[in-house]
Design a protein around this motif. Sequence first.
Motif, PDB file in Angstrom:
ATOM      1  N   VAL A 130      -5.638   3.806   4.261  1.00 61.07           N
ATOM      2  CA  VAL A 130      -5.213   5.004   4.710  1.00 61.07           C
ATOM      3  C   VAL A 130      -4.833   5.938   3.390  1.00 61.07           C
ATOM      4  O   VAL A 130      -4.322   5.349   2.417  1.00 61.07           O
ATOM      5  N   ASN A 131      -4.625   7.324   3.389  1.00 65.81           N
ATOM      6  CA  ASN A 131      -4.228   7.950   2.563  1.00 65.81           C
ATOM      7  C   ASN A 131      -2.724   8.973   1.902  1.00 65.81           C
ATOM      8  O   ASN A 131      -2.610   7.897   2.861  1.00 65.81           O
ATOM      9  N   SER A 132      -3.077   8.628   0.567  1.00 63.65           N
ATOM     10  CA  SER A 132      -1.480   9.523   0.603  1.00 63.65           C
ATOM     11  C   SER A 132      -1.758  10.353  -0.806  1.00 63.65           C
ATOM     12  O   SER A 132      -2.278  10.292  -1.773  1.00 63.65           O
ATOM     13  N   ALA A 133      -1.051  11.653  -0.532  1.00 63.05           N
ATOM     14  CA  ALA A 133      -0.925  12.739  -1.584  1.00 63.05           C
ATOM     15  C   ALA A 133       0.658  12.904  -0.913  1.00 63.05           C
ATOM     16  O   ALA A 133       1.405  13.603  -0.660  1.00 63.05           O
ATOM     17  N   GLY A 166       0.790  -0.980   0.398  1.00 69.53           N
ATOM     18  CA  GLY A 166       0.148   0.277  -0.047  1.00 69.53           C
ATOM     19  C   GLY A 166       0.643   0.927  -0.505  1.00 69.53           C
ATOM     20  O   GLY A 166       1.934   1.060  -0.554  1.00 69.53           O
ATOM     21  N   ALA A 167       0.433   2.071   0.503  1.00 68.61           N
ATOM     22  CA  ALA A 167       0.999   4.142   0.823  1.00 68.61           C
ATOM     23  C   ALA A 167       2.405   3.212   1.215  1.00 68.61           C
ATOM     24  O   ALA A 167       1.735   2.880   2.464  1.00 68.61           O
ATOM     25  N   ILE A 168       3.245   4.298   1.433  1.00 63.70           N
ATOM     26  CA  ILE A 168       4.093   4.304   2.103  1.00 63.70           C
ATOM     27  C   ILE A 168       4.383   5.390   3.119  1.00 63.70           C
ATOM     28  O   ILE A 168       4.920   6.547   1.539  1.00 63.70           O
ATOM     29  N   GLY A 169       4.749   5.876   4.227  1.00 59.70           N
ATOM     30  CA  GLY A 169       5.029   7.033   4.430  1.00 59.70           C
ATOM     31  C   GLY A 169       6.557   7.532   4.350  1.00 59.70           C
ATOM     32  O   GLY A 169       7.085   6.474   4.259  1.00 59.70           O
ATOM     33  N   ILE A 229      -0.726  -0.445   9.408  1.00 58.03           N
ATOM     34  CA  ILE A 229      -1.638   0.148  10.026  1.00 58.03           C
ATOM     35  C   ILE A 229      -3.094  -0.079  10.200  1.00 58.03           C
ATOM     36  O   ILE A 229      -3.796  -0.336  11.067  1.00 58.03           O
ATOM     37  N   VAL A 230      -3.682  -0.213   8.750  1.00 56.04           N
ATOM     38  CA  VAL A 230      -5.236  -0.956   9.024  1.00 56.04           C
ATOM     39  C   VAL A 230      -5.254  -2.168   9.081  1.00 56.04           C
ATOM     40  O   VAL A 230      -6.235  -2.083   9.489  1.00 56.04           O
ATOM     41  N   LEU A 231      -4.309  -2.683   9.349  1.00 50.95           N
ATOM     42  CA  LEU A 231      -4.684  -4.530   9.731  1.00 50.95           C
ATOM     43  C   LEU A 231      -5.006  -4.385  10.985  1.00 50.95           C
ATOM     44  O   LEU A 231      -5.431  -5.173  12.345  1.00 50.95           O
ATOM     45  N   SER A 232      -3.374  -3.613  12.066  1.00 50.64           N
ATOM     46  CA  SER A 232      -3.561  -3.253  13.102  1.00 50.64           C
ATOM     47  C   SER A 232      -5.463  -2.991  13.630  1.00 50.64           C
ATOM     48  O   SER A 232      -5.733  -2.842  14.506  1.00 50.64           O
ATOM     49  N   VAL A 233      -5.729  -1.674  13.040  1.00 54.55           N
ATOM     50  CA  VAL A 233      -6.539  -1.228  12.838  1.00 54.55           C
ATOM     51  C   VAL A 233      -8.070  -2.173  13.363  1.00 54.55           C
ATOM     52  O   VAL A 233      -8.836  -2.130  13.888  1.00 54.55           O
ATOM     53  N   GLU A 275     -11.168   6.247   3.939  1.00 53.53           N
ATOM     54  CA  GLU A 275      -8.851   6.564   4.403  1.00 53.53           C
ATOM     55  C   GLU A 275      -9.027   7.037   5.805  1.00 53.53           C
ATOM     56  O   GLU A 275     -10.366   8.229   5.817  1.00 53.53           O
ATOM     57  N   LEU A 276      -8.606   6.735   6.802  1.00 52.72           N
ATOM     58  CA  LEU A 276      -8.625   6.770   8.354  1.00 52.72           C
ATOM     59  C   LEU A 276      -7.456   7.786   8.413  1.00 52.72           C
ATOM     60  O   LEU A 276      -6.548   8.235   9.056  1.00 52.72           O
ATOM     61  N   GLY A 277      -6.731   9.176   6.673  1.00 49.00           N
ATOM     62  CA  GLY A 277      -5.766  10.176   7.615  1.00 49.00           C
ATOM     63  C   GLY A 277      -5.281   9.469   6.611  1.00 49.00           C
ATOM     64  O   GLY A 277      -4.949   8.901   5.469  1.00 49.00           O
ATOM     65  N   PHE A 278      -3.288  10.847   6.274  1.00 52.64           N
ATOM     66  CA  PHE A 278      -3.373  10.303   4.964  1.00 52.64           C
ATOM     67  C   PHE A 278      -1.948  10.129   5.720  1.00 52.64           C
ATOM     68  O   PHE A 278      -0.841  10.780   6.689  1.00 52.64           O
ATOM     69  N   ILE A 279      -1.243   8.988   5.209  1.00 49.32           N
ATOM     70  CA  ILE A 279       0.618   8.379   5.753  1.00 49.32           C
ATOM     71  C   ILE A 279       1.580   9.057   4.978  1.00 49.32           C
ATOM     72  O   ILE A 279       2.298   9.472   5.476  1.00 49.32           O
ATOM     73  N   SER A 280       0.887  10.461   3.741  1.00 50.11           N
ATOM     74  CA  SER A 280       2.526  10.713   3.359  1.00 50.11           C
ATOM     75  C   SER A 280       2.221  12.185   4.052  1.00 50.11           C
ATOM     76  O   SER A 280       2.967  13.076   4.030  1.00 50.11           O
ATOM     77  N   ASN A 281       1.115  12.861   5.038  1.00 50.07           N
ATOM     78  CA  ASN A 281       1.437  13.580   6.078  1.00 50.07           C
ATOM     79  C   ASN A 281       2.540  12.978   7.349  1.00 50.07           C
ATOM     80  O   ASN A 281       1.791  12.632   7.859  1.00 50.07           O
ATOM     81  N   PRO A 282       3.446  13.717   7.603  1.00 46.19           N
ATOM     82  CA  PRO A 282       4.034  13.071   8.935  1.00 46.19           C
ATOM     83  C   PRO A 282       3.185  13.285   9.420  1.00 46.19           C
ATOM     84  O   PRO A 282       3.383  12.862  10.821  1.00 46.19           O
ATOM     85  N   LYS A 283       2.881  14.538   9.879  1.00 51.33           N
ATOM     86  CA  LYS A 283       2.147  14.274  11.462  1.00 51.33           C
ATOM     87  C   LYS A 283       1.108  13.020  11.758  1.00 51.33           C
ATOM     88  O   LYS A 283       1.268  12.511  12.876  1.00 51.33           O
ATOM     89  N   GLU A 284       0.171  12.658  10.204  1.00 54.89           N
ATOM     90  CA  GLU A 284      -0.957  12.210  10.969  1.00 54.89           C
ATOM     91  C   GLU A 284       0.378  10.345  10.860  1.00 54.89           C
ATOM     92  O   GLU A 284      -0.285   9.389  11.245  1.00 54.89           O
TER      93      GLU A 284
END
Length: 505
Positions: free
Chosen positions: A362-365, A299-302, A311-315, A468-477
């Motif tokens: 989780v989202n990514s941009a 999936g997406a990688i931060g 992340i999604v498996l843990s949730v 989509e539970l937030g953006f993994i591409s955003n360091p804070k999220e």
Amino acid sequence: MKQKYLFFSLLFFLLIFILFYPSPGYAIKKVSVYVDGRYIGKIDIYPGTQGNILLPIRDLFRLLGGSVGWIGSTKETYIQLAGKKVRIKIGSNEYRVDSEVGHLDTPLSVIDNKLVIPCDILKKIWGYDCVLTSGGSKLSINTTLPVLENFYYKKSKDRIEFIFKFSKKPEIKAGKLSSPPRIFVDLYNTSSRVSFDNILINSNIVKGVRSGRFTPSIFRIVFDLVKDAYYTTQVNGNDLVLTIFYKGGSLSQPTPLPSMAETPTSGTNTPPPIKWTPPQNHKKKIIILDPGHGGKDPGAIGRYGTKEKNIVLSVALRLKKMLEQSGYTVYMTRSSDRFIPLQERPRIANRKNGDLFISIHVNSAPKNTKASGIETFYLSSRYSDPQAKEVAKRENTSSFTGKPLTEDELIKLILSDLLLTVNIEDSSKFAGLLEKQLTRYVKLPVRGVKTAPFIVLKGLKMPAVLVELGFISNPKEESLLKSKDFQLKLVKGITSAIKLFFRGH
């Protein structure tokens, strides 16, 4: 001179032939086709007898996402759409759907080497409205079928009332049967969100209620009686009230059910004060959780190497535990770090007969590391905005096996589902609840409920969303998404939405 004479003679005979032996003059007109307000393409139409519209079968049903075939030995065509297979012979207006036989206004015929069928086939077999609008330039097909949304009953010593709530007015027929005594209500081209799995009523009039698919187009509800009884009907808006009661003297003939558009009729008895019995939940709700990606698909990688699949498996595992503690049955498309093809996930959910499907992501941009917030999606052939298209493109290709679908192939694939599903409205409702409850527990921006053609939501026989539970591409999220406390808040928000959703059913 002789040649000139021959020319005029031939011209004369040609004119006589044209006047007395005209060729079939079918007025062909190309119209735009809209399904539930959405443009899907253009087809030719032909005038039929008695003002009927004739439609080319192959062109129409391909646009609708169905299929058309030909059986040469019997000169029959067959049409498959929305779970029904219809067979019709050339020159006949009789059609067959399994063992059910019906009749069209105009027989199947051939015009310009095309098989054509009257527009009323859509109404009679699938319950879809089909009308020409906009001065005859637009063919509007409405696939929104009536849905039985809820069921209540109330009872007293000598009578019992059953209240049925529909999304819109259906076509209905009621009657009585004997040996043993029972009353039935037939719902034509109507879907039901209510499970009548031998509901015990425990009254001195009605033993129980059950249901089944009487024919492909009729859903029958049966009321098993203790002994012979009367029944009356009353229609209030989209509600049907069926009253079953005892009365002295001989039994009268069954009261015919009025059309839902007719003036309501009422019962003959004035009932004593009676107590409402709330609808009973006869089935433990089954939730299907779909943690996105897995195995070879990260999936997406931060920025700091966090992988979406983890992340999604843990949730999902935390959510499963909380839902089971709340009394739900929960299945997961994957419960470990393994790869599950995108196309297989809906099949798993359908095999488990789920009541609700949640695909967790989780989202990514990467080009906009400040992008933030929660998005919820439900199935549509349309993208609600350009960002929705980017999300769908990423999610539709990551775990997909086989040759990638073109945009046109994807839209037609999804459209075929939209024509048969009754769950879109519920999916939209749950998506709204989910977003609202999530943002109660976590302080992230609301990005809105959106639509897109997600393959993972295709073919599901239950309400379904992708979140989509937030953006993994955003360091804070990315940091928040790894936090156990933040994941617990997400789980509480999702659980709250599920409880509110089923409370309304």
